[in-house]
Design an enzyme around this catalytic site. Structure first.
Site, PDB file in Angstrom:
ATOM      1  CG  ASP A   1     -14.565   4.791   7.779  1.00  0.00           C
ATOM      2  OD1 ASP A   1     -14.680   5.041   6.565  1.00  0.00           O
ATOM      3  OD2 ASP A   1     -15.471   4.276   8.468  1.00  0.00           O
TER       4      ASP A   1
ATOM      5  CG  ASP B   1     -11.759   6.372   3.392  1.00  0.00           C
ATOM      6  OD1 ASP B   1     -11.283   7.497   3.647  1.00  0.00           O
ATOM      7  OD2 ASP B   1     -12.868   5.990   3.801  1.00  0.00           O
TER       8      ASP B   1
ATOM      9  CD  GLU C   1       9.756  -6.312   4.163  1.00  0.00           C
ATOM     10  OE1 GLU C   1       9.252  -6.582   5.263  1.00  0.00           O
ATOM     11  OE2 GLU C   1       9.209  -6.606   3.076  1.00  0.00           O
TER      12      GLU C   1
ATOM     13  CG  ASP D   1       6.249  -6.658   0.560  1.00  0.00           C
ATOM     14  OD1 ASP D   1       6.307  -6.384   1.778  1.00  0.00           O
ATOM     15  OD2 ASP D   1       5.787  -7.740   0.126  1.00  0.00           O
TER      16      ASP D   1
ATOM     17  CG  ASP E   1     -16.005   1.596   4.551  1.00  0.00           C
ATOM     18  OD1 ASP E   1     -15.237   2.162   5.370  1.00  0.00           O
ATOM     19  OD2 ASP E   1     -15.651   1.295   3.393  1.00  0.00           O
TER      20      ASP E   1
END
Length: 567
Positions: free
Chosen positions: A36, A44, A267, A215, A40
């Site tokens: 981070d 990120d 996947e 995915d 927050d």
């Protein structure tokens, strides 16, 4: 007259096409939990950018970035609201461009998630689809009338508890969602929807990304008859390899992928090895690599509950995976991702006295097997499972939904529920990266979105970097070794002791030379004699093992890698 030349045939090693994504060592980043940068509590893109030198020093050269797209986060980013926008919590498109440029400058490549079996129910396509049966994007999703007797069109369950259908009162139809209610499945039978997906792919490839991790890609094609799930059949087996899966993957190759120097990894959930071989057979023009699921399913029973297992069972998985590559296909090797538990807690020994030694063994296994290795963040220094004690500590939607159903049907037993999840929950690999021994493990200056493991005071990257005998340094050495030894990428695989209950030993051969790997998966010391055919062995890497002639002496949880054959 200009003389035309015939393009050179691709280089082949041991009958297999040599290409960059086979030679790569990949590293998965779960951005929410990596670092981070803005305080927050959520990781990120700027945080990832700040650690690129760390990754480059480790030696990885391919990054898989889990979803970074705009999302309401019903399933931690796997419910996408806008495929061309960066999630606000992760930063901006300028941050993404800076990250991509930083990776390229360091000689690394990037693949991003392609999540196109479903979207978010907050995507503009679905918002429009809900406006009525005649809306322009209605057929981008899968709608059905209620069954004749009322209720859902069939008995399909979703993967996060409950039926795979939700009723839309405005139109009087159900929509399909194999995952959460907020993740409606896309209708790949609609050519306009497929064209939209291909345009999204071009958007990211034109930016410079090097491919996609796809995915649940085996689920994109559905049998239009939507037959009931037969008793005793796992849902993923029923949903996978629908009638047009291969047509759609081949079309994707023709329309998009063939125009870029990129790679794809699917996947493989729900596919058996024969089906996976079809998906990655280079002669068919579909995907490049596949994530096989045996390694993350073999220690579960038919109900998905953890069971005891033996080392010969574990070894058999890798032998079968290696055999599935017949010169025309390729696979991956992994021990964890964002949907698993930590390898050292699952396959190794996370007792403080054995964590380091066993994590070195597991990373030696990962980096010497056949297939492109994918290392998951934190496993390079041996992060462990989190010691959960209460249901409220979990964030995973699958856990929350399962607990809600247990409460509703009167079967809730929190102690038993948590005990099982301490062996199976996906949240174990989603806890924040442990960068140092400071507050919140150096991940954030705020309260993290998911609790940091309390063992971060001793298990962290900073301590591992400072210790030349750490898991991190052993992993770095193994990555470098893999890049120096073509046999570790393209060599034939032979299990040297398939029935041994403590030693995992195998050979990777290129003709009359190769590499042998001997791993002790126990606390007890072991002795292993290399086969005489592996002549003139020389140590390349060791953690707690020695070689004398052809005899390997192994301390508890130790590893030895040696070259053999012609010099």
């Amino acid at each position: 007259m200009t003389q035309q030349t015939t393009p050179a045939a691709p280089e082949r090693i041991n009958g297999m096409r040599k290409i960059w994504w086979k030679d790569a060592v990949a590293y998965q980043i779960y951005p929410r939990s990596f670092l981070d940068s803005d305080g927050d509590g959520v990781g990120d893109l700027a945080g990832i950018l700040a650690k690129l030198d760390y990754l480059a020093d480790l030696g990885v050269d391919l990054i898989w970035l889990s979803p970074h797209y705009d999302s309401p986060d019903a399933d931690n980013g796997y419910d996408i609201r806008d495929y061309r926008k960066v999630a606000r919590a992760f930063g901006t498109m300028a941050d993404f461009d800076a990250l991509l440029a930083g990776l390229k400058a360091r000689g690394m490549r990037l693949i991003v998630d392609l999540v196109v079996n479903h979207s978010s129910d907050e995507h503009a396509w679905f918002a429009q689809a809900r406006q009525g049966r005649d809306s322009e994007t209605r057929d981008y999703y899968i709608w059905r009338d209620p069954a004749p007797q009322g209720g859902p069109p069939n008995n399909w369950p979703n993967f996060f508890s409950g039926p795979a259908w939700t009723f839309d009162a405005e139109s009087g139809q159900y929509y399909l969602h194999l995952f959460a209610q907020k993740q409606p499945d896309l209708n790949w039978d609609n050519p306009d929807l497929r064209a939209e997906v291909y345009d999204i792919m071009r958007f990211w490839l034109d930016k410079g990304v090097d491919g996609f991790r796809m995915d649940v890609i085996p689920f994109i094609s559905k049998d239009p008859a939507l037959p009931d799930l037969p008793a005793g059949v796992k849902p993923q087996r029923h949903y996978a390899e629908g009638p047009k899966l291969h047509d759609y993957l081949q079309e994707m190759r023709r329309e998009v992928l063939s125009q870029y120097d990129c790679t794809t990894v699917g996947e493989g959930n729900g596919l058996d090895q024969a089906q996976m071989r079809r998906v990655v057979d280079e002669r068919r023009g579909e995907l490049d690599m596949i994530f096989q699921f045996d390694v993350v399913e073999f220690d579960r029973d038919a109900q998905g509950q953890p069971r005891d297992w033996t080392l010969p069972e574990f070894k058999d998985i890798f032998a079968r995976q290696a055999a599935s590559m017949d010169g025309h296909g390729w696979t991956t090797v992994y021990l964890a991702n964002h949907d698993c538990t930590r390898p050292v807690s699952r396959y190794g020994d996370d007792h403080p006295d054995w964590r380091v030694a066993s994590a070195k063994v597991l990373n030696a296994l990962l980096l010497t097997q056949k297939g492109t290795p994918f290392l998951y963040q934190g496993d390079e220094f041996g992060m462990t499972n989190f010691p959960f004690t209460r249901v409220a500590q979990f964030e995973d939607i699958a856990v929350r939904n399962a607990w809600a159903r247990a409460l509703a049907d009167g079967t809730a037993d929190e102690a038993a529920f948590v005990a099982r999840l301490n062996r199976t929950s996906r949240d174990h690999t989603r806890t924040p990266m442990q960068w140092d021994d400071g507050p919140q493990g150096g991940f954030t200056s705020a309260t993290p979105w998911l609790a940091v493991n309390p063992n971060h005071h001793t298990v962290n990257a900073q301590a591992a970097l400072a210790d030349p005998d750490s898991i991190w340094h052993a992993t770095k050495a193994l990555i470098a070794l893999r890049k120096r030894q073509p046999a570790l990428v393209y060599g034939d695989y032979t299990d040297l002791a398939p029935a041994h209950r403590a030693i995992f030993a195998y050979s990777r051969a290129l003709g009359d030379r190769g590499v042998a790997v001997v791993l002790n998966f126990s606390r007890a010391a072991q002795v292993f004699d290399l086969p005489r055919a592996l002549t003139d062995p020389k140590v390349l890497h060791s953690s707690g093992a020695t070689l004398t002639g052809g005899r390997v002496q192994l301390a508890g949880w130790s590893a030895l890698v040696c070259a053999w054959g012609a010099t």
